[in-house]
Write a protein that holds these residues in place. Structure first.
Motif, short mmCIF file in Angstrom:
data_model
loop_
_atom_site.label_atom_id
_atom_site.label_comp_id
_atom_site.label_asym_id
_atom_site.label_seq_id
_atom_site.Cartn_x
_atom_site.Cartn_y
_atom_site.Cartn_z
N ALA A 133 -8.47 8.37 -3.91
CA ALA A 133 -7.03 8.83 -3.81
C ALA A 133 -6.13 8.14 -4.79
CB ALA A 133 -6.41 8.60 -2.45
N LEU A 134 -5.63 8.89 -5.67
CA LEU A 134 -4.57 8.46 -6.86
C LEU A 134 -3.26 8.78 -6.34
CD1 LEU A 134 -6.17 10.01 -10.07
CD2 LEU A 134 -7.12 7.92 -8.85
N VAL A 135 -2.41 7.89 -6.04
CA VAL A 135 -1.28 7.72 -5.54
C VAL A 135 -0.25 7.62 -6.64
CG1 VAL A 135 0.34 7.02 -3.62
CG2 VAL A 135 -2.12 7.26 -3.42
N SER A 136 1.07 8.18 -6.56
CA SER A 136 2.12 7.73 -7.53
C SER A 136 3.34 8.18 -6.94
CB SER A 136 1.77 8.59 -8.94
OG SER A 136 2.09 9.82 -8.77
N TYR A 137 4.45 7.30 -7.37
CA TYR A 137 5.93 7.84 -7.16
C TYR A 137 6.50 8.10 -8.36
CZ TYR A 137 6.95 2.94 -7.55
OH TYR A 137 6.88 1.55 -7.92
N GLY A 173 3.54 13.59 -11.64
CA GLY A 173 2.81 13.39 -10.33
C GLY A 173 1.43 13.28 -10.46
N TYR A 174 0.81 12.80 -11.50
CA TYR A 174 -0.68 13.12 -11.79
C TYR A 174 -1.32 14.36 -11.88
CZ TYR A 174 -0.89 7.86 -11.44
OH TYR A 174 -0.88 6.49 -11.45
N ARG A 175 -0.48 15.59 -11.89
CA ARG A 175 -1.12 16.80 -11.91
C ARG A 175 -1.88 17.08 -13.11
NH1 ARG A 175 4.18 17.45 -10.30
NH2 ARG A 175 4.56 18.31 -12.07
N THR A 176 -1.65 16.55 -14.54
CA THR A 176 -2.30 16.68 -15.34
C THR A 176 -3.38 15.96 -15.86
OG1 THR A 176 -0.62 15.63 -16.76
CG2 THR A 176 -0.38 17.83 -16.42
N MET A 177 -3.69 14.86 -14.85
CA MET A 177 -4.77 13.96 -15.24
C MET A 177 -6.03 14.73 -14.66
SD MET A 177 -3.16 10.22 -14.09
CE MET A 177 -4.66 9.24 -14.31
N LEU A 184 -8.15 17.48 -1.50
CA LEU A 184 -7.82 17.84 -0.22
C LEU A 184 -6.14 18.45 -0.36
CD1 LEU A 184 -10.34 15.85 0.34
CD2 LEU A 184 -8.63 15.21 2.35
N ASP A 185 -5.79 19.24 0.64
CA ASP A 185 -4.27 19.47 0.58
C ASP A 185 -3.88 18.41 1.07
OD1 ASP A 185 -4.64 22.03 -0.82
OD2 ASP A 185 -5.19 23.02 1.35
N VAL A 186 -2.52 17.90 0.55
CA VAL A 186 -1.95 16.67 0.98
C VAL A 186 -0.28 17.12 1.46
CG1 VAL A 186 -1.11 14.36 0.61
CG2 VAL A 186 -3.49 15.16 -0.40
N ALA A 247 3.55 11.64 -4.70
CA ALA A 247 2.10 12.49 -4.95
C ALA A 247 0.89 11.83 -4.77
CB ALA A 247 2.27 12.96 -6.37
N VAL A 248 0.09 12.73 -4.12
CA VAL A 248 -1.33 12.28 -3.68
C VAL A 248 -2.46 13.11 -4.21
CG1 VAL A 248 -2.66 11.13 -1.96
CG2 VAL A 248 -0.33 10.75 -1.56
N ARG A 249 -3.29 12.63 -4.92
CA ARG A 249 -4.32 13.46 -5.38
C ARG A 249 -5.42 12.81 -4.80
NH1 ARG A 249 -4.82 15.62 -11.38
NH2 ARG A 249 -6.07 17.25 -10.09
N ALA A 250 -6.19 13.42 -3.76
CA ALA A 250 -7.13 12.99 -3.00
C ALA A 250 -8.56 13.98 -2.88
CB ALA A 250 -6.84 12.70 -1.45
N GLY A 251 -9.79 13.41 -3.10
CA GLY A 251 -10.84 14.18 -3.23
C GLY A 251 -12.22 13.26 -2.86
N ARG A 252 -13.14 14.03 -2.59
CA ARG A 252 -14.41 13.55 -2.08
C ARG A 252 -15.20 13.01 -3.29
NH1 ARG A 252 -13.67 12.52 3.12
NH2 ARG A 252 -12.72 14.30 4.23
#
Length: 253
Positions: A133-137, A173-177, A184-186, A247-252
């Motif tokens: 999980a990559l988390v940012s505010y 929100g890290y969307r472009t990284m 996962l949907d967060v 923002a949270v980008r989470a994946g397996r």
């Protein structure tokens, strides 16, 4: 976008004590969501942990938390917890055994990493089905319109040129990284708080851009901004409501 980034000079940040005092805490829904979606509650690794803002919350859900940061001053000021082991280490060379981890997190830190090397480390240390999980505010908003207007001018026009280019990934929100994992949907989350004038200015004083400006002889930018905020805020010191989008980008792995 290249992912070969160098972390900023450590003295672009305040010392760990100021960071621990003024940086916001993540909503507990972040750690709760991540714990719910990990294969087990054994070991979590928090990379770029700072003074442990997210680490201490993960410790409520996992038997053991390994927390790493490249800054010794951040680790020295980290919040102690019996389930947490803090250590100075980089994201690209984690002192963690292969296949031993259920969750890897990076909160407000991944934009400084060499992502390809960090992702390789995550795959190495993760158990089957482990979560990353990559988390940012993002940019705070404040309820007082006069303070918000002055803050916006400071953020975008005055201190803006002193942000490193990687800061835009936080704003987005890290969307472009790059994130080459099954995501996962967060749910939408935010950090909500009431800050008095000192806490508001203390938080902004922890910004790397403020430190970089000071190193380049522009300490007047933050001083003038602070003086204006004192005038706008008024004498009563009444706290104002502030909010940061999370923002949270989470994946397996």
């Amino acid at each position: 976008m290249t992912d070969k980034r160098e972390a900023p000079s450590s003295n672009w940040f305040t010392g760990g004590a100021e960071y621990a005092t003024f940086r916001p805490s993540y909503p507990t829904q972040v750690s709760g969501f991540l714990a719910e979606h990990t294969p087990a509650a054994g070991v979590a690794v928090d990379v770029g942990c700072g003074t442990g803002q997210l680490s201490v919350q993960l410790a409520d859900y996992f038997d053991r938390v390994l927390a790493f940061d490249p800054s010794g001053s951040q680790i020295a000021a980290a919040t102690e917890h019996p389930n947490i082991t803090y250590e100075v280490a980089s994201a690209e060379a984690l002192p963690v055994p292969d296949g031993s981890v259920d969750l890897v997190t990076a909160a407000q830190a991944a934009h400084w990493f060499s992502l390809s090397d960090f992702y390789a480390e995550c795959r190495r240390i993760g158990r089957p089905g482990a979560l990353l999980a990559l988390v940012s505010y993002g940019i705070l908003r404040i309820s007082d319109q006069d303070v918000q207007e002055r803050f916006g001018r400071f953020y975008y026009d005055e201190i803006g040129p002193y942000w490193d280019p990687e800061r835009r990934y936080v704003d987005e929100g890290y969307r472009t990284m790059p994130f080459p994992f099954d995501e996962l949907d967060v749910p939408e989350l935010s950090i909500d708080a009431d800050l008095d004038r000192e806490a508001f200015l203390g938080y902004i004083g922890t910004w790397s851009a403020v430190r970089k400006a000071e190193q380049q002889g522009r300490s007047d930018l933050f001083l003038n901004f602070s003086s204006d905020i004192v005038d706008i805020w008024g004498d009563n010191g009444r706290p104002r409501q502030v909010s940061w989008p999370v923002a949270v980008r989470a994946g397996r792995l």
